[in-house]
Design a protein around this motif. Sequence first.
Motif, PDB file in Angstrom:
ATOM      1  N   ALA A  78     -34.929 -33.810 -20.991  1.00 29.55           N
ATOM      2  CA  ALA A  78     -34.675 -32.407 -20.649  1.00 29.55           C
ATOM      3  C   ALA A  78     -35.980 -31.615 -20.614  1.00 29.55           C
ATOM      4  CB  ALA A  78     -33.700 -31.787 -21.640  1.00 29.55           C
ATOM      5  N   CYS A  79     -36.887 -31.900 -21.553  1.00 32.06           N
ATOM      6  CA  CYS A  79     -38.187 -31.232 -21.551  1.00 32.06           C
ATOM      7  C   CYS A  79     -39.002 -31.604 -20.313  1.00 32.06           C
ATOM      8  CB  CYS A  79     -38.971 -31.603 -22.812  1.00 32.06           C
ATOM      9  SG  CYS A  79     -38.348 -30.862 -24.341  1.00 32.06           S
ATOM     10  N   ALA A  80     -38.853 -32.832 -19.849  1.00 35.60           N
ATOM     11  CA  ALA A  80     -39.651 -33.327 -18.728  1.00 35.60           C
ATOM     12  C   ALA A  80     -39.097 -32.922 -17.371  1.00 35.60           C
ATOM     13  CB  ALA A  80     -39.740 -34.854 -18.800  1.00 35.60           C
ATOM     14  N   ALA A  81     -37.841 -32.522 -17.321  1.00 38.07           N
ATOM     15  CA  ALA A  81     -37.180 -32.260 -16.042  1.00 38.07           C
ATOM     16  C   ALA A  81     -37.779 -31.043 -15.343  1.00 38.07           C
ATOM     17  CB  ALA A  81     -35.686 -32.055 -16.263  1.00 38.07           C
ATOM     18  N   ARG A  82     -37.923 -31.139 -14.037  1.00 38.62           N
ATOM     19  CA  ARG A  82     -38.344 -29.999 -13.225  1.00 38.62           C
ATOM     20  C   ARG A  82     -37.186 -29.005 -13.112  1.00 38.62           C
ATOM     21  NH1 ARG A  82     -40.257 -34.357  -9.727  1.00 38.62           N
ATOM     22  NH2 ARG A  82     -42.540 -34.532  -9.801  1.00 38.62           N
ATOM     23  N   ARG A  83     -37.536 -27.721 -13.144  1.00 39.30           N
ATOM     24  CA  ARG A  83     -36.531 -26.669 -13.007  1.00 39.30           C
ATOM     25  C   ARG A  83     -37.077 -25.582 -12.088  1.00 39.30           C
ATOM     26  NH1 ARG A  83     -33.128 -28.436 -16.698  1.00 39.30           N
ATOM     27  NH2 ARG A  83     -33.991 -29.465 -18.557  1.00 39.30           N
ATOM     28  N   PRO A  84     -36.190 -24.763 -11.530  1.00 37.54           N
ATOM     29  CA  PRO A  84     -36.676 -23.710 -10.613  1.00 37.54           C
ATOM     30  C   PRO A  84     -37.738 -22.811 -11.234  1.00 37.54           C
ATOM     31  CG  PRO A  84     -34.293 -23.936 -10.434  1.00 37.54           C
ATOM     32  CD  PRO A  84     -34.721 -24.819 -11.569  1.00 37.54           C
ATOM     33  N   VAL A  85     -37.586 -22.503 -12.514  1.00 38.41           N
ATOM     34  CA  VAL A  85     -38.581 -21.645 -13.171  1.00 38.41           C
ATOM     35  C   VAL A  85     -39.827 -22.423 -13.560  1.00 38.41           C
ATOM     36  CG1 VAL A  85     -36.857 -20.029 -14.026  1.00 38.41           C
ATOM     37  CG2 VAL A  85     -37.479 -22.012 -15.410  1.00 38.41           C
ATOM     38  N   ARG A  86     -39.750 -23.759 -13.511  1.00 42.42           N
ATOM     39  CA  ARG A  86     -40.883 -24.603 -13.867  1.00 42.42           C
ATOM     40  C   ARG A  86     -40.850 -25.839 -12.976  1.00 42.42           C
ATOM     41  NH1 ARG A  86     -40.733 -27.570 -19.469  1.00 42.42           N
ATOM     42  NH2 ARG A  86     -39.311 -28.791 -18.191  1.00 42.42           N
ATOM     43  N   PRO A  87     -41.372 -25.692 -11.741  1.00 44.34           N
ATOM     44  CA  PRO A  87     -41.251 -26.784 -10.769  1.00 44.34           C
ATOM     45  C   PRO A  87     -42.084 -28.023 -11.094  1.00 44.34           C
ATOM     46  CG  PRO A  87     -42.597 -25.009  -9.884  1.00 44.34           C
ATOM     47  CD  PRO A  87     -42.027 -24.511 -11.161  1.00 44.34           C
ATOM     48  N   GLU A  88     -43.026 -27.904 -12.040  1.00 43.78           N
ATOM     49  CA  GLU A  88     -43.850 -29.060 -12.396  1.00 43.78           C
ATOM     50  C   GLU A  88     -43.936 -29.173 -13.907  1.00 43.78           C
ATOM     51  OE1 GLU A  88     -44.625 -32.128 -11.910  1.00 43.78           O
ATOM     52  OE2 GLU A  88     -45.236 -31.533  -9.893  1.00 43.78           O
ATOM     53  N   THR A  89     -44.239 -30.379 -14.378  1.00 41.67           N
ATOM     54  CA  THR A  89     -44.310 -30.629 -15.810  1.00 41.67           C
ATOM     55  C   THR A  89     -45.402 -31.646 -16.095  1.00 41.67           C
ATOM     56  OG1 THR A  89     -43.099 -31.538 -17.711  1.00 41.67           O
ATOM     57  CG2 THR A  89     -42.496 -32.366 -15.558  1.00 41.67           C
ATOM     58  N   TRP A  90     -45.936 -31.610 -17.321  1.00 41.71           N
ATOM     59  CA  TRP A  90     -47.019 -32.526 -17.707  1.00 41.71           C
ATOM     60  C   TRP A  90     -46.476 -33.793 -18.352  1.00 41.71           C
ATOM     61  CZ3 TRP A  90     -46.935 -33.679 -22.842  1.00 41.71           C
ATOM     62  CH2 TRP A  90     -46.276 -32.777 -23.685  1.00 41.71           C
ATOM     63  N   ILE A  91     -45.172 -33.898 -18.526  1.00 44.05           N
ATOM     64  CA  ILE A  91     -44.566 -35.074 -19.176  1.00 44.05           C
ATOM     65  C   ILE A  91     -44.171 -36.085 -18.097  1.00 44.05           C
ATOM     66  CG2 ILE A  91     -42.746 -35.899 -20.719  1.00 44.05           C
ATOM     67  CD1 ILE A  91     -42.488 -32.989 -21.735  1.00 44.05           C
ATOM     68  N   ASN A  92     -44.946 -37.144 -17.967  1.00 42.04           N
ATOM     69  CA  ASN A  92     -44.601 -38.167 -16.977  1.00 42.04           C
ATOM     70  C   ASN A  92     -43.808 -39.301 -17.640  1.00 42.04           C
ATOM     71  OD1 ASN A  92     -46.542 -39.570 -18.393  1.00 42.04           O
ATOM     72  ND2 ASN A  92     -47.860 -39.997 -16.634  1.00 42.04           N
ATOM     73  N   GLU A  93     -43.480 -40.316 -16.869  1.00 38.60           N
ATOM     74  CA  GLU A  93     -42.659 -41.413 -17.396  1.00 38.60           C
ATOM     75  C   GLU A  93     -43.365 -42.174 -18.512  1.00 38.60           C
ATOM     76  OE1 GLU A  93     -41.381 -43.894 -14.214  1.00 38.60           O
ATOM     77  OE2 GLU A  93     -40.107 -42.350 -13.301  1.00 38.60           O
ATOM     78  N   GLU A  94     -44.696 -42.255 -18.446  1.00 36.79           N
ATOM     79  CA  GLU A  94     -45.451 -42.959 -19.482  1.00 36.79           C
ATOM     80  C   GLU A  94     -45.329 -42.238 -20.826  1.00 36.79           C
ATOM     81  OE1 GLU A  94     -48.589 -46.016 -20.432  1.00 36.79           O
ATOM     82  OE2 GLU A  94     -46.697 -45.824 -19.366  1.00 36.79           O
TER      83      GLU A  94
END
Length: 225
Positions: A78-94
Amino acid sequence: MDSPRFELTADILLRAYRFGLFPMAERRNAADLHFLDPERRGVLPLEAFHLPRRLARTLRNTSLDIVSDRDFPALIAACAARRPVRPETWINEEIERLFVDLHRRGHAHSVEVWRGGELVGGLYGLAIGGAFFGESMVSLVRDASKLALVHLVARLRLGGFSLLDTQFLTAHLARFGAFEIGRAAYHARLAEAVARPARWIADPAPAVVEAEIARLRLAETDTEG
């Protein structure tokens, strides 16, 4: 001929955190990680945590269920998921893979907010000795991450932790008393904290957590007075 790709393991990650380093990816689908050791570091003092009055009322009246480690993989996803208010995230699959492994080993923990059978927010981080490294938080309903943060602070105080590392200082965290310190000062605090015995209390009695939260508010009232 291509060189073999370096494999980052949970054990290497633990050592990195002990030296003040933490990983981030440039974006959600990035293949590589970068380790950071910022010149200025955000910390949230456990003994001087600011609990706003409105949030204290919300804590007393909420029907949401605030628990620990019920579904760590779902929380970090949930923390890693992209959302309209936050289209990008620093949490990748690794990062997800490594922290799920650290959770299975008893090092990474989550404070989760549930509404019935639905995960609606929370936060996660890493515990080493008396240091807790806050990684990310998410709110899918109003105040969910704030409620999780207050419960995190209560648990850390009860468990004997001395350092809550927020990595960076944000306006949101500053409202709770977070501030910045220099790299050298942070490393000194870190060395002392990781050598300190502490324990993550996975399932404290609700009354114990409520009493600790009440002490947070009492300390705040004393400061205001």
